[in-house]
Design a protein around this motif. Structure first.
Motif, mmCIF file in Angstrom:
data_model
loop_
_atom_site.group_PDB
_atom_site.id
_atom_site.type_symbol
_atom_site.label_atom_id
_atom_site.label_comp_id
_atom_site.label_asym_id
_atom_site.label_seq_id
_atom_site.Cartn_x
_atom_site.Cartn_y
_atom_site.Cartn_z
ATOM 1 N N VAL A 55 -0.800 7.755 7.070
ATOM 2 C CA VAL A 55 -2.088 7.331 6.515
ATOM 3 C C VAL A 55 -1.806 6.270 5.464
ATOM 4 N N VAL A 56 -2.358 5.079 5.677
ATOM 5 C CA VAL A 56 -2.219 4.002 4.714
ATOM 6 C C VAL A 56 -3.380 4.137 3.722
ATOM 7 N N THR A 57 -3.060 4.303 2.441
ATOM 8 C CA THR A 57 -4.092 4.529 1.430
ATOM 9 C C THR A 57 -4.592 3.208 0.847
ATOM 10 N N ASP A 58 -5.598 3.303 -0.003
ATOM 11 C CA ASP A 58 -6.113 2.121 -0.702
ATOM 12 C C ASP A 58 -5.351 1.843 -1.990
ATOM 13 N N ARG A 69 0.830 -1.204 0.000
ATOM 14 C CA ARG A 69 0.000 0.000 0.000
ATOM 15 C C ARG A 69 0.865 1.255 0.000
ATOM 16 N N VAL A 70 0.365 2.293 -0.624
ATOM 17 C CA VAL A 70 1.006 3.609 -0.603
ATOM 18 C C VAL A 70 0.653 4.284 0.720
ATOM 19 N N ARG A 117 4.340 13.929 2.215
ATOM 20 C CA ARG A 117 5.003 13.014 1.277
ATOM 21 C C ARG A 117 4.050 11.874 0.944
ATOM 22 N N THR A 118 4.092 11.397 -0.266
ATOM 23 C CA THR A 118 3.364 10.201 -0.673
ATOM 24 C C THR A 118 4.420 9.201 -1.120
ATOM 25 N N VAL A 119 4.418 8.033 -0.462
ATOM 26 C CA VAL A 119 5.541 7.105 -0.594
ATOM 27 C C VAL A 119 5.046 5.665 -0.736
ATOM 28 N N ILE A 168 6.520 9.182 -4.490
ATOM 29 C CA ILE A 168 5.834 9.415 -5.761
ATOM 30 C C ILE A 168 5.154 10.784 -5.837
ATOM 31 N N ALA A 169 5.030 11.475 -4.711
ATOM 32 C CA ALA A 169 4.418 12.805 -4.709
ATOM 33 C C ALA A 169 4.827 13.538 -3.436
ATOM 34 N N GLY A 170 4.588 14.845 -3.450
ATOM 35 C CA GLY A 170 4.938 15.668 -2.306
ATOM 36 C C GLY A 170 6.222 16.428 -2.566
#
Length: 91
Positions: free
Chosen positions: A87-90, A30-31, A41-43, A63-65
């Motif tokens: 925060v663990v995303t879907d 998960r991202v 940050r998105t990792v 990947i973002a931020g």
């Protein structure tokens, strides 16, 4: 030898520590999103470990931020004790 569980039985993501959330995200592919060094940050988390200086670290593909250390996307190392709310995303 019995495999040890990484999270308490029945625990929700909100009840987990930062390290436990990162472990779950790595195992579930998960991202994650978190604050670090004053920026979001998105990792894609890849590996948790201990730096040679003894600090716990996360290796991930950002990947973002924002990043002070280079272009995005790219591989980054984060000191886990400096990571804000995870925060663990879907994704």
């Amino acid at each position: 030898m019995q495999e040890q569980e990484t999270t308490p039985p029945g625990a929700t993501l909100q009840e987990l520590t930062t390290g436990e959330r990162l472990v779950r995200a790595i195992l579930d592919h998960r991202v994650v999103e978190f604050g670090y060094d004053g920026f979001r940050r998105t990792v894609e988390p890849y590996l948790l470990g201990i730096h040679e200086a003894g600090e716990p670290i996360l290796l991930g593909y950002q990947i973002a931020g924002f990043s002070h250390s280079g272009e995005i996307p790219g591989w980054r190392t984060f000191i886990t004790t400096a990571i804000g709310e995870v925060v663990v995303t879907d994704r």
